[in-house]
Design a protein around this motif. Structure first.
Motif, PDB file in Angstrom:
ATOM      1  N   LEU A 238      55.979  60.417  22.240  1.00 50.00           N
ATOM      2  CA  LEU A 238      57.081  61.268  21.517  1.00 50.00           C
ATOM      3  C   LEU A 238      56.757  62.541  21.343  1.00 50.00           C
ATOM      4  CD1 LEU A 238      57.467  58.714  18.619  1.00 50.00           C
ATOM      5  CD2 LEU A 238      58.997  59.257  20.325  1.00 50.00           C
ATOM      6  N   GLN A 239      55.514  63.148  21.271  1.00 55.55           N
ATOM      7  CA  GLN A 239      54.806  64.296  21.158  1.00 55.55           C
ATOM      8  C   GLN A 239      55.193  65.287  22.475  1.00 55.55           C
ATOM      9  OE1 GLN A 239      50.981  64.272  19.709  1.00 55.55           O
ATOM     10  NE2 GLN A 239      51.673  63.748  17.673  1.00 55.55           N
ATOM     11  N   ARG A 240      55.124  64.587  23.436  1.00 55.28           N
ATOM     12  CA  ARG A 240      55.605  65.004  24.773  1.00 55.28           C
ATOM     13  C   ARG A 240      56.673  65.508  24.877  1.00 55.28           C
ATOM     14  NH1 ARG A 240      50.364  64.973  25.197  1.00 55.28           N
ATOM     15  NH2 ARG A 240      49.201  64.331  27.073  1.00 55.28           N
TER      16      ARG A 240
ATOM     17  N   ARG B 148      58.160  64.839  16.589  1.00 51.85           N
ATOM     18  CA  ARG B 148      56.949  64.692  15.627  1.00 51.85           C
ATOM     19  C   ARG B 148      57.014  63.308  15.413  1.00 51.85           C
ATOM     20  NH1 ARG B 148      58.272  67.192  10.116  1.00 51.85           N
ATOM     21  NH2 ARG B 148      56.109  66.467   9.645  1.00 51.85           N
ATOM     22  N   ALA B 149      55.611  63.193  15.527  1.00 46.21           N
ATOM     23  CA  ALA B 149      55.156  61.624  15.368  1.00 46.21           C
ATOM     24  C   ALA B 149      53.865  61.648  14.326  1.00 46.21           C
ATOM     25  CB  ALA B 149      54.759  61.145  16.810  1.00 46.21           C
ATOM     26  N   GLN B 150      53.957  60.758  13.530  1.00 44.24           N
ATOM     27  CA  GLN B 150      52.702  60.643  12.534  1.00 44.24           C
ATOM     28  C   GLN B 150      52.316  59.127  12.633  1.00 44.24           C
ATOM     29  OE1 GLN B 150      51.813  63.311  10.309  1.00 44.24           O
ATOM     30  NE2 GLN B 150      50.071  62.146  10.353  1.00 44.24           N
ATOM     31  N   VAL B 151      51.000  58.961  12.699  1.00 40.93           N
ATOM     32  CA  VAL B 151      50.342  57.498  13.095  1.00 40.93           C
ATOM     33  C   VAL B 151      49.637  57.242  11.878  1.00 40.93           C
ATOM     34  CG1 VAL B 151      48.875  56.203  14.316  1.00 40.93           C
ATOM     35  CG2 VAL B 151      50.055  57.877  15.462  1.00 40.93           C
ATOM     36  N   TYR B 152      49.865  56.041  11.315  1.00 44.30           N
ATOM     37  CA  TYR B 152      49.231  55.414  10.134  1.00 44.30           C
ATOM     38  C   TYR B 152      48.470  54.282  10.346  1.00 44.30           C
ATOM     39  CZ  TYR B 152      52.649  58.552   7.735  1.00 44.30           C
ATOM     40  OH  TYR B 152      53.242  59.744   7.294  1.00 44.30           O
ATOM     41  N   GLU B 153      46.898  54.355  10.187  1.00 43.08           N
ATOM     42  CA  GLU B 153      46.157  53.371  10.795  1.00 43.08           C
ATOM     43  C   GLU B 153      45.294  52.840   9.520  1.00 43.08           C
ATOM     44  OE1 GLU B 153      43.332  50.804  12.083  1.00 43.08           O
ATOM     45  OE2 GLU B 153      45.341  51.453  13.006  1.00 43.08           O
TER      46      GLU B 153
END
Length: 377
Positions: free
Chosen positions: A19-21, A25-30
């Protein structure tokens, strides 16, 4: 537009990078508090490596892994029953199949993320639709409004549970052990994956570093996986080649990961409203074709393409249409292979081995082509 990804495994991290490429905007929640260097090895087949090639990550992965140009099915004494030469696909797609430690791959992916786009210690506890958004609540007390939510949280997906609570996880009644060990394989095995099939069990091994071997083994159980304690591994595979026995005996028990094998019965839909599932959350498969993580990686690339071209449900419906047929074929084929590989009857296993021997190479090549070819939008 911001896309919120639940789950920071290989699929989730690749999703964020893809997505960033695209400038999204991408947010990962781990849920884990830190990305620990755990796990064993992974084989990135040609289809996954094509994705990483397009994301500009292939050279880093190649530098940290080992090229695999041949896949063999063998008898317990390592006599070849079937062999797939992967050099044809290396040339066709200009990329290699790579065996690498999961921790090394995870580190490569995590360092590619844009600053502050990975949130650790965020375990999803509740999800509810509020207007045109999802209200995501986490166990740490945080909450966010999400316009687009992706569930990349694995076989036991919390996101899937909210969307489709009646899905079914299928138990294969097999236990699987995975490990890595410092071990020098004979030179002829350096660029090969070998998987030995016995009666009710099997074991595969592959080199992932200059002096490091990744191996996996599985065995059928009748009632409970606990009947197959890890300390009995040498006994379970005592009839196998001395190389296999040496790999097992040299692996410290604390470096052996034990799990039961299961998959997700194919579901009809992967998305609902502004939420979509990817990877094991959508289509978990048994590990008999080495395609679980590879299909999650493909998902990430294709869904990023869809989200960059279409809005909302059109992106999700296009993604599902492009991916579902291939994924379901892999799920069903992998399930069948897992059962056939674990036959116990001597007559049945003898017939099985003969059929493997006489299967024309063109059939194996055609099946590999179907797996390695990426979908196009």
């Amino acid at each position: 537009m911001r896309v919120d990804i639940i789950g920071g495994g290989i699929g989730g991290l690749t999703m964020a990078i893809a997505l960033q490429r695209k400038g999204i905007r991408a947010q990962v929640y781990e849920q884990a508090d830190e990305l620990k260097p755990v796990g064993a090895g992974i084989i990135l087949a040609n289809n996954a490596m094509q994705v990483f090639q397009r994301l500009g990550l292939d050279s880093k992965i190649v530098q940290n892994g080992n090229r695999i140009s041949c896949m063999n099915i063998t008898s317990p004494n390592l006599t070849k029953l079937s062999s797939i030469d992967l050099k044809y696909f290396e040339t066709k797609y200009d990329c290699q199949n790579i065996a690498i430690h999961r921790a090394a791959l995870q580190k490569i992916l995590a360092t590619e993320l844009e600053s502050n786009s990975l949130k650790l210690g965020y375990k999803l506890s509740k999800m509810e639709v509020v207007g045109n958004s999802n209200l995501l609540r986490f166990e740490n007390g945080k909450k966010i409004n999400s316009k687009i939510t992706l569930g990349a949280d694995g076989l036991n997906s919390t996101v899937r549970g909210f969307l489709f609570p009646t899905t079914r996880i299928r138990n294969a009644f097999q236990v699987c052990w995975r490990g890595t060990v410092n071990h020098a394989l004979p030179k002829k095995f350096k660029n090969e994956l070998n998987e030995a099939w016995g009666k009710g069990n099997r074991l595969g091994f592959v080199q992932i570093g200059s002096n490091e071997v990744y191996w996996y083994a599985s065995k059928t159980f009748k009632k409970s996986a606990s009947e197959h304690s890890v300390d009995k591994l040498p006994d379970f595979f005592s009839g196998y080649d001395h190389i296999i026995q040496s790999i097992i005996s040299k692996t410290p028990i604390e470096k052996i990961h034990t799990a039961t094998i299961a998959d997700l019965a194919p579901i009809k839909k992967w998305y609902k409203n502004n939420t979509c599932l990817i990877g094991d959350a959508a289509h978990a498969t048994t590990p008999n074709m080495g395609q679980g993580a590879c299909q999650a990686i493909e998902d990430a690339y294709i869904l990023a393409e869809c989200l960059s071209k279409f809005n909302g449900n059109e992106a999700f419906s296009t993604f599902q249409k492009l991916r579902m047929l291939k994924v379901n074929s892999i799920i069903n084929t992998s399930w069948r292979i897992g059962k056939i590989a674990h036959w116990k009857n001597p007559i049945a296993t003898g017939l099985r081995d003969q059929l493997i021997k006489i299967t024309p190479n063109r059939i194996n090549k055609k099946q590999s082509q179907q797996i390695f070819k990426l979908e196009t939008i």
